[in-house]
Motif scaffolding. Structure first.
Motif, short mmCIF file in Angstrom:
data_model
loop_
_atom_site.label_atom_id
_atom_site.label_comp_id
_atom_site.label_asym_id
_atom_site.label_seq_id
_atom_site.Cartn_x
_atom_site.Cartn_y
_atom_site.Cartn_z
N ALA A 70 -33.32 -54.48 -9.58
CA ALA A 70 -32.93 -55.51 -10.54
C ALA A 70 -31.69 -56.23 -10.05
CB ALA A 70 -32.68 -54.89 -11.91
N ASP A 71 -31.64 -57.53 -10.27
CA ASP A 71 -30.51 -58.34 -9.82
C ASP A 71 -29.33 -58.25 -10.77
OD1 ASP A 71 -31.90 -59.23 -7.55
OD2 ASP A 71 -32.82 -60.88 -8.67
N GLU A 72 -29.59 -58.26 -12.07
CA GLU A 72 -28.52 -58.24 -13.06
C GLU A 72 -28.40 -56.83 -13.64
OE1 GLU A 72 -28.95 -61.24 -15.98
OE2 GLU A 72 -29.13 -62.89 -14.53
N VAL A 73 -27.30 -56.17 -13.32
CA VAL A 73 -27.08 -54.79 -13.74
C VAL A 73 -25.78 -54.73 -14.53
CG1 VAL A 73 -26.80 -52.42 -12.97
CG2 VAL A 73 -28.25 -53.98 -11.65
N GLU A 74 -25.88 -54.32 -15.79
CA GLU A 74 -24.70 -54.25 -16.66
C GLU A 74 -24.16 -52.83 -16.72
OE1 GLU A 74 -23.27 -55.26 -21.25
OE2 GLU A 74 -25.37 -55.47 -20.68
N ILE A 75 -22.86 -52.69 -16.52
CA ILE A 75 -22.18 -51.42 -16.73
C ILE A 75 -21.48 -51.51 -18.09
CG2 ILE A 75 -20.34 -49.89 -15.91
CD1 ILE A 75 -20.98 -50.78 -13.08
N PHE A 76 -21.81 -50.60 -18.98
CA PHE A 76 -21.39 -50.71 -20.38
C PHE A 76 -19.96 -50.21 -20.57
CE2 PHE A 76 -26.02 -50.54 -20.64
CZ PHE A 76 -26.27 -51.62 -21.48
N ASP A 77 -19.11 -51.10 -21.08
CA ASP A 77 -17.74 -50.72 -21.45
C ASP A 77 -17.71 -49.98 -22.79
OD1 ASP A 77 -15.84 -51.89 -19.41
OD2 ASP A 77 -16.99 -53.68 -19.92
N ASP A 78 -18.66 -50.27 -23.64
CA ASP A 78 -18.73 -49.68 -24.98
C ASP A 78 -20.15 -49.20 -25.24
OD1 ASP A 78 -15.98 -50.43 -25.98
OD2 ASP A 78 -16.77 -52.43 -25.56
#
Length: 337
Positions: free
Chosen positions: A46-54
């Motif tokens: 996947a190109d868009e990978v979110e690391i969750f702050d919350d």
């Protein structure tokens, strides 16, 4: 203004955050994440990978099921495996009951039973449940598990101080095999595949004792009996026997109308370096979380490392991650049929 750099990596999304440990000391936590999506029976990066702050919740935080925990735990003792999805009847044939299973070789073998929607039946002052309705797909988060007036799971149903309260709750539909709702449901285990939120007993009992002694002598630090197992967000039976090393086969059945989810984890290993001026430190990243979203057809792996940096956090200049064990043939998830 951010005064430090995090060097780019060709296929990892990297993010860092300063945290305070239980003694109030500064810790630089680095998380690196990879994600794949299932496209035409093939796992593609996947190109868009979110690391969750919350933490991410299905609805109002604190009053709904948690979908994904934040990704900056100071420490985990082992790899968490969490699953977000629905029960889906094979070939879209309606069923009144079915099983969902999570299997991870050498670590996890968990099966839950899913019932169709049921209603409360009140008769002669007692309460029972109706026969289940047939379904093709069914939600299975913790709002559908045993709970209610129950510190183990206050977003569920089936546990109440009176019949009047019970009748306002949803009849729980997600159970371990050979368990179901009855009048003594506090003996029934809370069942689910998703992450455990901090307000469930499994986690908050590890946070320590917030009593008068804490108020007078310890606040705002965490209690002296804080247990770092609090950072584990998977159910106990989805916490691995140590950290996953790569190559393990993971299988999910009952989450798709036409197939199982099955793959082997990549074998790559990573090491983080943090440059605190004249002091450069190195830490191996451990695989903290395997997350599977069967509705979106997504798998993510989150690796993490923590650098104790009390009184030198202001010296941080840069952070980078290198592959320690790199297998170019296994940079993706390998399908297992």
């Amino acid at each position: 203004m951010q005064l430090w750099d995090i060097n780019d990596h060709p296929y990892l999304n990297i993010k860092g955050r300063f945290q305070r440990d239980e003694n109030g000391d500064e810790v630089w936590v680095v998380s690196a994440k990879r994600m794949w999506s299932l496209t035409q029976n093939e796992w593609l990066s996947a190109d868009e990978v979110e690391i969750f702050d919350d933490p991410l919740y299905a609805g109002e935080p604190g009053f709904s099921a948690m979908i994904h925990d934040h990704e900056f735990a100071i420490h985990k003792h082992c790899t968490d495996v969490v699953v977000s999805g629905k029960a889906r009847a094979y070939a879209k044939r309606p069923v009144e009951q079915m099983e969902c299973r999570l299997l991870l070789d050498g670590h996890i073998d968990k099966t839950l039973v899913i019932h169709g929607q049921r209603d409360w039946i009140e008769h002669g002052g007692s309460i029972t449940v109706s026969n289940p309705q047939s379904f093709i797909d069914c939600d299975i988060d913790y709002s559908h598990a045993i709970g209610g007036e129950d510190e183990r799971n206050r977003i569920g149903g089936g546990v109440a101080s009176s019949n009047k309260v019970l009748l306002t709750q949803r009849v729980p539909s997600v159970f371990y095999p050979k368990e179901d709702w009855d009048a003594t449901s506090k003996k029934v285990r809370v069942a689910g595949f998703g992450p455990i939120p901090p307000f469930f007993k499994q986690r908050y009992q590890l946070a320590g004792t917030f009593d008068d002694n804490w108020l007078e002598n310890r606040r705002p630090l965490l209690p002296v009996d804080f247990d770092r197992r609090y950072y584990q967000s998977a159910p106990l039976d989805q916490q691995c026997k140590g950290y996953l090393q790569g190559g393990e086969r993971l299988m999910l059945s009952g989450f798709s109308h036409d197939d199982i989810f099955s793959f082997r984890l990549p074998r790559e290993k990573y090491r983080a370096s943090a440059d605190f001026g004249d002091d450069q430190e190195f830490k191996d990243l451990e695989l903290y979380t395997v997350f599977v979203d069967t509705e979106k057809g997504v798998v993510s792996l989150t690796y993490s490392a923590a650098f104790a940096c009390q009184e030198k956090e202001h010296l941080l200049k840069s952070t980078s991650i290198q592959a320690v064990v790199e297998n170019t043939n296994e940079r993706g998830l390998n399908n297992e049929k």
